[in-house]
Design an enzyme around this catalytic site. Structure first.
Site, PDB file in Angstrom:
ATOM      1  N   MET A  44       1.093  -1.214  -0.210  1.00 37.54           N
ATOM      2  CA  MET A  44       0.129   0.095   0.408  1.00 37.54           C
ATOM      3  C   MET A  44       0.835   1.587   0.260  1.00 37.54           C
ATOM      4  SD  MET A  44      -3.258  -0.887   2.534  1.00 37.54           S
ATOM      5  CE  MET A  44      -4.300  -2.203   2.343  1.00 37.54           C
ATOM      6  N   GLU A 127       8.041   9.648   8.330  1.00 27.94           N
ATOM      7  CA  GLU A 127       8.935   9.318   8.499  1.00 27.94           C
ATOM      8  C   GLU A 127       9.593  10.626   7.904  1.00 27.94           C
ATOM      9  OE1 GLU A 127      11.635   5.873   7.148  1.00 27.94           O
ATOM     10  OE2 GLU A 127      11.326   5.132   8.770  1.00 27.94           O
ATOM     11  N   GLU A 235       5.364  -0.761  14.237  1.00 28.77           N
ATOM     12  CA  GLU A 235       6.015  -1.899  13.481  1.00 28.77           C
ATOM     13  C   GLU A 235       7.207  -2.722  14.201  1.00 28.77           C
ATOM     14  OE1 GLU A 235       8.297   0.189  10.125  1.00 28.77           O
ATOM     15  OE2 GLU A 235       6.131   1.555   9.449  1.00 28.77           O
TER      16      GLU A 235
HETATM   17  C1  XIL Z   1      10.474  -1.868   4.905  1.00 25.76           C
HETATM   18  C2  XIL Z   1       9.335  -3.536   4.572  1.00 25.76           C
HETATM   19  O1  XIL Z   1       9.376  -4.247   5.692  1.00 25.76           O
HETATM   20  C3  XIL Z   1      10.482  -3.332   3.326  1.00 25.76           C
HETATM   21  O2  XIL Z   1      10.319  -4.913   2.909  1.00 25.76           O
HETATM   22  C4  XIL Z   1      10.599  -2.997   1.817  1.00 25.76           C
HETATM   23  O3  XIL Z   1      10.871  -3.156   0.849  1.00 25.76           O
HETATM   24  C5  XIL Z   1      11.205  -1.899   2.694  1.00 25.76           C
HETATM   25  O4  XIL Z   1      10.399  -1.046   3.432  1.00 25.76           O
HETATM   26  N1  XIL Z   1      10.323   2.111   8.264  1.00 25.76           N
HETATM   27  C6  XIL Z   1       9.294   1.707   7.932  1.00 25.76           C
HETATM   28  C7  XIL Z   1       8.944   0.895   6.909  1.00 25.76           C
HETATM   29  O5  XIL Z   1       8.065   2.944   8.308  1.00 25.76           O
HETATM   30  O6  XIL Z   1       7.533   0.122   5.627  1.00 25.76           O
HETATM   31  C8  XIL Z   1       9.519  -0.238   6.369  1.00 25.76           C
HETATM   32  O7  XIL Z   1       8.976  -1.337   5.750  1.00 25.76           O
HETATM   33  C9  XIL Z   1      10.206  -0.932   7.200  1.00 25.76           C
HETATM   34  C10 XIL Z   1      11.327   0.565   8.133  1.00 25.76           C
END
Ligand code: XIL
Length: 323
Positions: A44, A127, A235
């Site tokens: 997404m 971010e 996360e």
């Molecule tokens: C990462 C995913 O885990 C990977 O599969 C993708 O290639 C890159 O992004 N911070 C975030 C997430 O907000 O969207 C990131 O996810 C990890 C760090």
């Protein structure tokens, strides 16, 4: 029968997944049985959805949304605006600020509008701050707008105008650990409030470690929550291989240490006012698939299930941290 995370928690328990993972019955089973909210690990994000100025690819987001609905899960949208996920065609176009904003506005309206009533919350911006608390100067938005924060405020507004009840989040990493970044976010929230831009919550990613100071987490989390917004641990994963060692062994002691950290984080989260507990989301479910094997070290074991889908000590730690 012993309780599951989703069975015990008084707030949603989420995980980041992808279409490919959900088509694996072992993964899907563990996910469905233990979690009740879904984030898309990448499908997404802007670069995956927005293939050309008028071209949107919704096959994977639709699959994820339908899966969640069929399994009575909530869906958290991740993420509308992230510097790292603007499509190449967009960057190449080098829009002036007016065209930039008109395009992004259409994107937000299209994506939030498509899932109106289905996706209950979105990370609108991800971010935008550097580790010293200033805006990331390498970001496309920074280079295009004299007042990037006001631009982000208008983006939150576009999302709210498209779906009046959707919960809107600012998402970033280490606000809890890094007071410079936390203060920057506090200023952003205060400015949004004084200028009437909508914001409902803060997501702190919590890509953390088993050696992080619990005291620092506690202080920062309490301070972040003092803003009064919803708090999403968005996360969560806990890495263990501190020295990035090729010969690292995930011993019983190391497993216990990780479990203790999961428990401590969940306990600290539980001390927040109930109305501010939006969800805790782990960034995956099984050590078989984790972004950390690429970003950190191939020998990493950060999640709640081992690669055979057995519950780890980490799972028990998380469970026992819940009220
Ligand atoms: C990462 C995913 O885990 C990977 O599969 C993708 O290639 C890159 O992004 N911070 C975030 C997430 O907000 O969207 C990131 O996810 C990890 C760090």
């Amino acid at each position: 029968m012993t309780k599951t995370l989703k069975g015990k928690a008084l707030f949603p328990i989420g995980a980041a997944v992808s279409v490919a993972r959900l088509k694996d019955i072992n993964f899907s089973g563990a996910f469905k049985n233990n979690y009740n909210q879904l984030s898309a690990e990448y499908e997404m994000k802007m670069t995956h959805i927005w293939t050309s100025p008028a071209g949107y690819s919704f096959t994977n987001p639709d699959y994820l949304v339908n899966y969640a609905i069929q399994n009575s899960m909530k869906i958290h949208g991740h993420a509308l605006l992230w510097y790292s996920s603007f499509p190449d065609w967009f960057k190449t176009a080098a829009y002036d600020s007016l065209n930039f904003e008109n395009n992004v506005k259409t994107y937000i309206q299209t994506v939030v509008g498509r899932f109106k009533g289905k996706i209950g919350s979105w990370d609108v911006a991800n971010e935008i701050f550097a580790d010293n608390g200033s805006l990331r100067t390498d970001a496309t938005v920074y280079k295009t707008f004299k007042d990037p924060v006001a631009f982000y405020g208008r983006c939150f507004r576009y999302a709210r105008d498209t779906d009046p009840v959707v919960k809107l989040f600012y998402n970033d990493y280490d606000m809890v650990l890094n007071s410079a970044k936390r203060n920057a976010v506090r200023k952003l929230v205060e400015r949004f409030r004084s200028e009437g831009y909508p914001i409902d919550g803060i997501g702190d990613q919590f890509h953390t470690t088993s050696w992080t100071s619990k005291q620092t987490i506690n202080t920062g989390l309490t301070d972040l929550a003092s803003l009064g917004l919803l708090i999403h641990i968005s996360e969560l994963d806990i890495r263990v291989n501190q020295n990035k060692s090729d010969s690292y062994i995930f011993t019983e002691a190391e497993k216990q240490k990780q479990s203790d950290m999961y428990k401590a984080i969940v306990e600290m989260y539980e001390t927040l006012p109930q109305v501010q507990k939006f969800a805790i989301t782990t960034w995956g479910i099984t050590d078989k698939y984790t972004w950390l094997t690429g970003w950190w070290h191939p020998k990493e074991y950060p999640l709640l299930f081992d690669s055979n889908y057995s519950k780890k000590k980490a799972y028990d730690g998380f469970l026992s941290g819940l009220k």
